[in-house]
Design an enzyme around this catalytic site. Structure first.
Site, PDB file in Angstrom:
ATOM      1  N   ASP A   1       0.857  -1.189   0.000  1.00 45.14           N
ATOM      2  CA  ASP A   1       0.000   0.000   0.000  1.00 45.14           C
ATOM      3  C   ASP A   1       0.895   1.243   0.000  1.00 45.14           C
ATOM      4  O   ASP A   1       2.037   1.210   0.436  1.00 45.14           O
ATOM      5  CB  ASP A   1      -0.897   0.022   1.255  1.00 45.14           C
ATOM      6  CG  ASP A   1      -2.154   0.859   1.079  1.00 45.14           C
ATOM      7  OD1 ASP A   1      -3.261   0.291   1.128  1.00 45.14           O
ATOM      8  OD2 ASP A   1      -2.033   2.090   0.876  1.00 45.14           O
TER       9      ASP A   1
ATOM     10  N   VAL B   1       1.455   1.460  -6.824  1.00 46.90           N
ATOM     11  CA  VAL B   1       1.219   0.539  -7.946  1.00 46.90           C
ATOM     12  C   VAL B   1       1.541   1.174  -9.297  1.00 46.90           C
ATOM     13  O   VAL B   1       1.618   0.470 -10.303  1.00 46.90           O
ATOM     14  CB  VAL B   1      -0.234  -0.012  -7.977  1.00 46.90           C
ATOM     15  CG1 VAL B   1      -0.569  -0.801  -6.718  1.00 46.90           C
ATOM     16  CG2 VAL B   1      -1.256   1.087  -8.228  1.00 46.90           C
TER      17      VAL B   1
ATOM     18  N   ASN C   1      -6.083  -4.845  -5.894  1.00 47.05           N
ATOM     19  CA  ASN C   1      -7.225  -4.239  -5.201  1.00 47.05           C
ATOM     20  C   ASN C   1      -7.120  -2.723  -5.099  1.00 47.05           C
ATOM     21  O   ASN C   1      -8.142  -2.035  -5.082  1.00 47.05           O
ATOM     22  CB  ASN C   1      -7.335  -4.873  -3.805  1.00 47.05           C
ATOM     23  CG  ASN C   1      -8.222  -4.070  -2.886  1.00 47.05           C
ATOM     24  OD1 ASN C   1      -9.448  -4.105  -2.995  1.00 47.05           O
ATOM     25  ND2 ASN C   1      -7.617  -3.289  -2.000  1.00 47.05           N
TER      26      ASN C   1
ATOM     27  N   TYR D   1     -13.153   6.720 -13.871  1.00 39.27           N
ATOM     28  CA  TYR D   1     -13.342   5.530 -13.021  1.00 39.27           C
ATOM     29  C   TYR D   1     -14.052   4.430 -13.808  1.00 39.27           C
ATOM     30  O   TYR D   1     -13.612   3.276 -13.838  1.00 39.27           O
ATOM     31  CB  TYR D   1     -14.145   5.917 -11.779  1.00 39.27           C
ATOM     32  CG  TYR D   1     -14.248   4.806 -10.746  1.00 39.27           C
ATOM     33  CD1 TYR D   1     -13.203   4.558  -9.855  1.00 39.27           C
ATOM     34  CD2 TYR D   1     -15.391   4.012 -10.642  1.00 39.27           C
ATOM     35  CE1 TYR D   1     -13.295   3.538  -8.906  1.00 39.27           C
ATOM     36  CE2 TYR D   1     -15.480   2.996  -9.696  1.00 39.27           C
ATOM     37  CZ  TYR D   1     -14.437   2.758  -8.827  1.00 39.27           C
ATOM     38  OH  TYR D   1     -14.527   1.757  -7.888  1.00 39.27           O
TER      39      TYR D   1
ATOM     40  N   LYS E   1     -12.429   0.833 -14.894  1.00 35.33           N
ATOM     41  CA  LYS E   1     -12.934  -0.446 -14.370  1.00 35.33           C
ATOM     42  C   LYS E   1     -13.473  -1.339 -15.494  1.00 35.33           C
ATOM     43  O   LYS E   1     -13.342  -2.562 -15.431  1.00 35.33           O
ATOM     44  CB  LYS E   1     -13.992  -0.191 -13.292  1.00 35.33           C
ATOM     45  CG  LYS E   1     -13.442   0.508 -12.033  1.00 35.33           C
ATOM     46  CD  LYS E   1     -12.409  -0.334 -11.283  1.00 35.33           C
ATOM     47  CE  LYS E   1     -12.068   0.244  -9.926  1.00 35.33           C
ATOM     48  NZ  LYS E   1     -11.112  -0.580  -9.172  1.00 35.33           N
TER      49      LYS E   1
END
Ligand SMILES: NC(=O)c1ccc[n+]([C@@H]2O[C@H](COP(=O)([O-])OP(=O)(O)OC[C@H]3O[C@@H](n4cnc5c(N)ncnc54)[C@H](O)[C@@H]3O)[C@@H](O)[C@H]2O)c1
Length: 252
Positions: free
Chosen positions: A36, A63, A89, A156, A160
């Site tokens: 994280d 990430v 995630n 977003y 996704k």
């Protein structure tokens, strides 16, 4: 235990669903690598897992940063000897900004975290998994925003939808012709810290999501159990699928 002897990398493990997934996977016998941006979040989840007798390493990183990804994969291999499960995630929202409103900066940031980062992580993990006799499992935490147009802003929703496309491509190539199972989860509304990032939502974007009706709210643990199903041999013939977990929000 369903994940005995497996090594699982979980991104965004310092909060919300990632934290719940890390804790549940540890309880099921997996050795956890919790990744994280948020060092305090990582420290907290590492302490919780250790207290429960689990095996865990925490790594702070981004990430979107290739050298952080390389460090994550190398540390996982050096510490535990394999990379068996990757849970992509970590993700961010975009204040429901429409295409007419989104800035280049917001678009690039959301796509980098929600799509390009997971692709780079999957690429690095697959290069290890394909060399293992038992292969590996990839789980991408998408969203109902990856299936419908109104559950986020333009960046977003596009990120996704693309993450689900990426999942299917991995399953169709490294899945059917290799050793990888890749599936996506599409959660609806879940009680996590992501809501606090909706600071100045687009009026038009909000009107659109309100038209979809009120979302039933779930808890992170209810998504963690879906991730466990997809990570374990209970789902050994499930590959390239998207499992919705939204309390029926998109059924009406
Ligand atoms: N909460 C919801 O209602 C909901 C619904 C559908 C999908 N999702 C998705 O679920 C995933 C998890 O979200 P959550 O709700 O648990 O949110 P959260 O904000 O509680 O946790 C996300 C974690 O990801 C980390 N993170 C963010 N950017 C990062 C980066 N660049 N590198 C490394 N770590 C980073 C954050 O520090 C945080 O700890 C996200 O991909 C999100 O899009 C959430």
């Amino acid at each position: 235990m369903k994940l005995s002897g497996k090594t699982a990398i979980i991104t965004g493990a310092g909060s919300g669903m990632g934290r719940a997934i890390a804790k549940l996977f540890a309880k099921e016998g997996a050795r956890i690598v919790a990744f994280d941006l948020n060092e305090d979040g990582i420290q907290a989840v590492v302490e919780e897992i250790k207290k429960g007798g689990g095996d865990v390493v925490g790594i702070a990183g981004n990430v979107t940063n290739q050298s952080d990804i390389d460090r994550l994969i190398d540390t996982t291999k050096d510490t535990f000897g394999s990379v068996d499960i990757l849970v992509n995630n970590a993700g961010i929202m975009d204040n429901f900004m429409t295409v007419g409103e989104v800035t280049d900066e917001l678009w690039d940031r959301v796509l980098a975290v929600n799509l390009t980062g997971p692709m780079k992580l999957a690429r690095a993990a697959i290069q290890v998994m394909e060399k293992q006799d038992h292969g590996g499992v990839i789980i991408n935490n998408a969203s109902v925003g990856g299936l419908f147009g109104t559950r986020g802003g333009a960046a977003y929703v596009a990120s996704k939808h693309a993450l689900i496309g990426l999942t299917k491509n991995i399953a169709a190539t490294h899945g059917t012709l290799g050793k990888i199972r890749a599936n996506a989860i599409a959660p609806g509304g879940v009680n996590t810290n992501i809501g606090a990032t909706i600071t100045a939502p687009s009026e038009l974007g909000m009107r659109a999501i309100q038209g979809a009706g009120e979302a039933p709210m779930g808890e992170p643990e209810q998504i963690a159990s879906v991730a466990l199903f997809l990570a374990s041999d209970d789902s050994s013939f499930v590959n390239g699928d998207v499992l919705k977990a939204d309390g029926g929000w998109t059924a009406r």
